[in-house]
Scaffold this motif. Structure first.
Motif, PDB file in Angstrom:
ATOM      1  N   GLN A  68      -5.403  -1.516  -2.156  1.00 56.83           N
ATOM      2  CA  GLN A  68      -6.745  -1.924  -1.727  1.00 56.83           C
ATOM      3  C   GLN A  68      -7.378  -2.882  -2.735  1.00 56.83           C
ATOM      4  OE1 GLN A  68      -7.919   2.275  -0.877  1.00 56.83           O
ATOM      5  NE2 GLN A  68      -8.883   1.319   0.907  1.00 56.83           N
ATOM      6  N   VAL A  69      -7.061  -2.712  -4.020  1.00 52.68           N
ATOM      7  CA  VAL A  69      -7.546  -3.663  -5.031  1.00 52.68           C
ATOM      8  C   VAL A  69      -6.905  -5.029  -4.763  1.00 52.68           C
ATOM      9  CG1 VAL A  69      -7.580  -4.218  -7.504  1.00 52.68           C
ATOM     10  CG2 VAL A  69      -7.986  -1.864  -6.749  1.00 52.68           C
ATOM     11  N   ILE A  70      -5.608  -5.020  -4.436  1.00 53.96           N
ATOM     12  CA  ILE A  70      -4.899  -6.264  -4.105  1.00 53.96           C
ATOM     13  C   ILE A  70      -5.530  -6.912  -2.871  1.00 53.96           C
ATOM     14  CG2 ILE A  70      -2.700  -7.221  -3.272  1.00 53.96           C
ATOM     15  CD1 ILE A  70      -1.322  -4.990  -4.996  1.00 53.96           C
ATOM     16  N   ALA A  71      -5.756  -6.115  -1.834  1.00 51.79           N
ATOM     17  CA  ALA A  71      -6.350  -6.644  -0.596  1.00 51.79           C
ATOM     18  C   ALA A  71      -7.748  -7.213  -0.851  1.00 51.79           C
ATOM     19  CB  ALA A  71      -6.396  -5.547   0.466  1.00 51.79           C
ATOM     20  N   THR A  72      -8.529  -6.531  -1.685  1.00 48.86           N
ATOM     21  CA  THR A  72      -9.866  -7.012  -2.030  1.00 48.86           C
ATOM     22  C   THR A  72      -9.768  -8.356  -2.743  1.00 48.86           C
ATOM     23  OG1 THR A  72     -10.705  -4.752  -2.178  1.00 48.86           O
ATOM     24  CG2 THR A  72     -11.970  -6.467  -3.333  1.00 48.86           C
ATOM     25  N   ARG A 103       4.960  -4.515  -7.661  1.00 48.36           N
ATOM     26  CA  ARG A 103       3.846  -4.531  -6.695  1.00 48.36           C
ATOM     27  C   ARG A 103       3.310  -5.933  -6.460  1.00 48.36           C
ATOM     28  NH1 ARG A 103       5.005   0.204  -8.308  1.00 48.36           N
ATOM     29  NH2 ARG A 103       4.189   2.087  -7.358  1.00 48.36           N
ATOM     30  N   GLN A 104       3.873  -6.912  -7.184  1.00 44.94           N
ATOM     31  CA  GLN A 104       3.462  -8.312  -7.083  1.00 44.94           C
ATOM     32  C   GLN A 104       1.940  -8.456  -7.187  1.00 44.94           C
ATOM     33  OE1 GLN A 104       5.344  -9.708  -3.466  1.00 44.94           O
ATOM     34  NE2 GLN A 104       7.314  -9.915  -4.501  1.00 44.94           N
ATOM     35  N   LEU A 105       1.387  -7.911  -8.277  1.00 43.67           N
ATOM     36  CA  LEU A 105      -0.057  -7.985  -8.472  1.00 43.67           C
ATOM     37  C   LEU A 105      -0.485  -9.450  -8.574  1.00 43.67           C
ATOM     38  CD1 LEU A 105      -0.705  -5.020 -10.942  1.00 43.67           C
ATOM     39  CD2 LEU A 105      -0.648  -5.021  -8.443  1.00 43.67           C
ATOM     40  N   PRO A 106      -1.413  -9.874  -7.706  1.00 42.45           N
ATOM     41  CA  PRO A 106      -1.785 -11.294  -7.624  1.00 42.45           C
ATOM     42  C   PRO A 106      -2.891 -11.715  -8.588  1.00 42.45           C
ATOM     43  CG  PRO A 106      -2.895 -10.097  -5.890  1.00 42.45           C
ATOM     44  CD  PRO A 106      -2.040  -9.090  -6.638  1.00 42.45           C
ATOM     45  N   PHE A 107      -3.251 -10.850  -9.516  1.00 46.09           N
ATOM     46  CA  PHE A 107      -4.351 -11.130 -10.443  1.00 46.09           C
ATOM     47  C   PHE A 107      -3.887 -10.844 -11.858  1.00 46.09           C
ATOM     48  CE2 PHE A 107      -5.004  -7.188  -7.971  1.00 46.09           C
ATOM     49  CZ  PHE A 107      -4.644  -6.248  -8.934  1.00 46.09           C
ATOM     50  N   GLY A 108      -4.717 -11.201 -12.821  1.00 49.29           N
ATOM     51  CA  GLY A 108      -4.383 -10.987 -14.219  1.00 49.29           C
ATOM     52  C   GLY A 108      -4.299  -9.511 -14.566  1.00 49.29           C
ATOM     53  N   VAL A 109      -3.284  -9.171 -15.356  1.00 45.84           N
ATOM     54  CA  VAL A 109      -3.116  -7.803 -15.842  1.00 45.84           C
ATOM     55  C   VAL A 109      -3.137  -7.865 -17.360  1.00 45.84           C
ATOM     56  CG1 VAL A 109      -1.603  -5.785 -15.911  1.00 45.84           C
ATOM     57  CG2 VAL A 109      -1.754  -7.148 -13.818  1.00 45.84           C
ATOM     58  N   ALA A 110      -4.089  -7.149 -17.942  1.00 43.94           N
ATOM     59  CA  ALA A 110      -4.239  -7.125 -19.398  1.00 43.94           C
ATOM     60  C   ALA A 110      -3.734  -5.801 -19.937  1.00 43.94           C
ATOM     61  CB  ALA A 110      -5.704  -7.307 -19.770  1.00 43.94           C
ATOM     62  N   ILE A 111      -3.118  -5.861 -21.098  1.00 47.06           N
ATOM     63  CA  ILE A 111      -2.707  -4.644 -21.781  1.00 47.06           C
ATOM     64  C   ILE A 111      -3.683  -4.445 -22.934  1.00 47.06           C
ATOM     65  CG2 ILE A 111      -0.896  -3.502 -23.073  1.00 47.06           C
ATOM     66  CD1 ILE A 111       1.033  -4.495 -21.187  1.00 47.06           C
ATOM     67  N   ASP A 112      -4.420  -3.356 -22.878  1.00 44.67           N
ATOM     68  CA  ASP A 112      -5.449  -3.052 -23.881  1.00 44.67           C
ATOM     69  C   ASP A 112      -4.829  -2.189 -24.977  1.00 44.67           C
ATOM     70  OD1 ASP A 112      -7.912  -2.892 -25.110  1.00 44.67           O
ATOM     71  OD2 ASP A 112      -8.716  -1.394 -23.727  1.00 44.67           O
ATOM     72  N   ASN A 113      -3.887  -2.775 -25.737  1.00 46.93           N
ATOM     73  CA  ASN A 113      -3.124  -2.028 -26.754  1.00 46.93           C
ATOM     74  C   ASN A 113      -3.989  -1.212 -27.703  1.00 46.93           C
ATOM     75  OD1 ASN A 113      -0.632  -2.928 -25.858  1.00 46.93           O
ATOM     76  ND2 ASN A 113      -0.618  -4.691 -27.224  1.00 46.93           N
ATOM     77  N   THR A 114      -5.096  -1.789 -28.134  1.00 46.25           N
ATOM     78  CA  THR A 114      -5.929  -1.138 -29.145  1.00 46.25           C
ATOM     79  C   THR A 114      -7.046  -0.295 -28.548  1.00 46.25           C
ATOM     80  OG1 THR A 114      -7.452  -3.003 -29.269  1.00 46.25           O
ATOM     81  CG2 THR A 114      -5.513  -3.070 -30.734  1.00 46.25           C
ATOM     82  N   GLY A 115      -7.272  -0.436 -27.245  1.00 46.67           N
ATOM     83  CA  GLY A 115      -8.390   0.261 -26.610  1.00 46.67           C
ATOM     84  C   GLY A 115      -9.717  -0.465 -26.792  1.00 46.67           C
TER      85      GLY A 115
END
Length: 163
Positions: A68-72, A103-115
């Motif tokens: 649903q996040v992808i669809a949005t 899942r072929q996420l169509p938006f940016g994905v960030a890794i928050d290593n440090t929080g």
């Protein structure tokens, strides 16, 4: 028994405090790195309606809501809307990368290593936690758990229509 004047003054004070509560918090200034290694910043969000989704691959609700996040994102992306999915610091980067790829996420994905990103947004700990930010960089809504996506879409429409 309270006089009318006291009641009126109390009502006025209550109204003023409620209106003051309507002031929106600004989204925090954050820098982050996307899965592809690209550096990004919340400064790039200016003029856009942003959905910032804190999630984890180990979170069943996060995995369930992701379509649903992808669809949005896909529904509104051509109109000044963008999404960034922020993986929590405890989520192994390899799991996040595999999830985003499969899942072929169509938006940016960030890794928050440090929080640091989660902390900047008010010490986000529960997933999913999602923020909707208007074009002026103000947090309009915070969702803890899965949002009502129909209502979210209505709010996005309103925000996109704002100058």
């Amino acid at each position: 028994m309270l006089s009318r004047r006291t009641l009126a003054a109390s009502a006025l004070a209550l109204s003023a405090s409620l209106l003051a509560g309507c002031a929106r918090d600004r989204a925090p200034a954050v820098d982050y790195v996307l899965l592809n290694g690209q550096k990004a910043s919340s400064q790039q969000w200016t003029g856009k309606v942003m959905l910032v989704n804190f999630w984890a691959t180990s979170c069943a609700t996060c995995v369930k809501e992701m379509p649903q996040v992808i669809a949005t994102h896909n529904k509104f992306k051509g109109r000044g809307f963008d999404t960034v999915a922020v993986a929590m610091s405890y989520d192994p980067p390899a799991f996040v990368a595999k999830f985003a790829e499969t899942r072929q996420l169509p938006f940016g994905v960030a890794i928050d290593n440090t929080g640091a990103v989660a902390n900047a947004f008010g010490q986000v700990q529960m997933t999913p936690t999602t923020f909707l930010i208007n074009k002026r960089g103000e947090i309009v809504k915070r969702y803890v758990g899965e949002p009502d996506f129909a209502a979210l879409h209505g709010l996005i429409e309103q925000l996109l229509a704002e100058a």
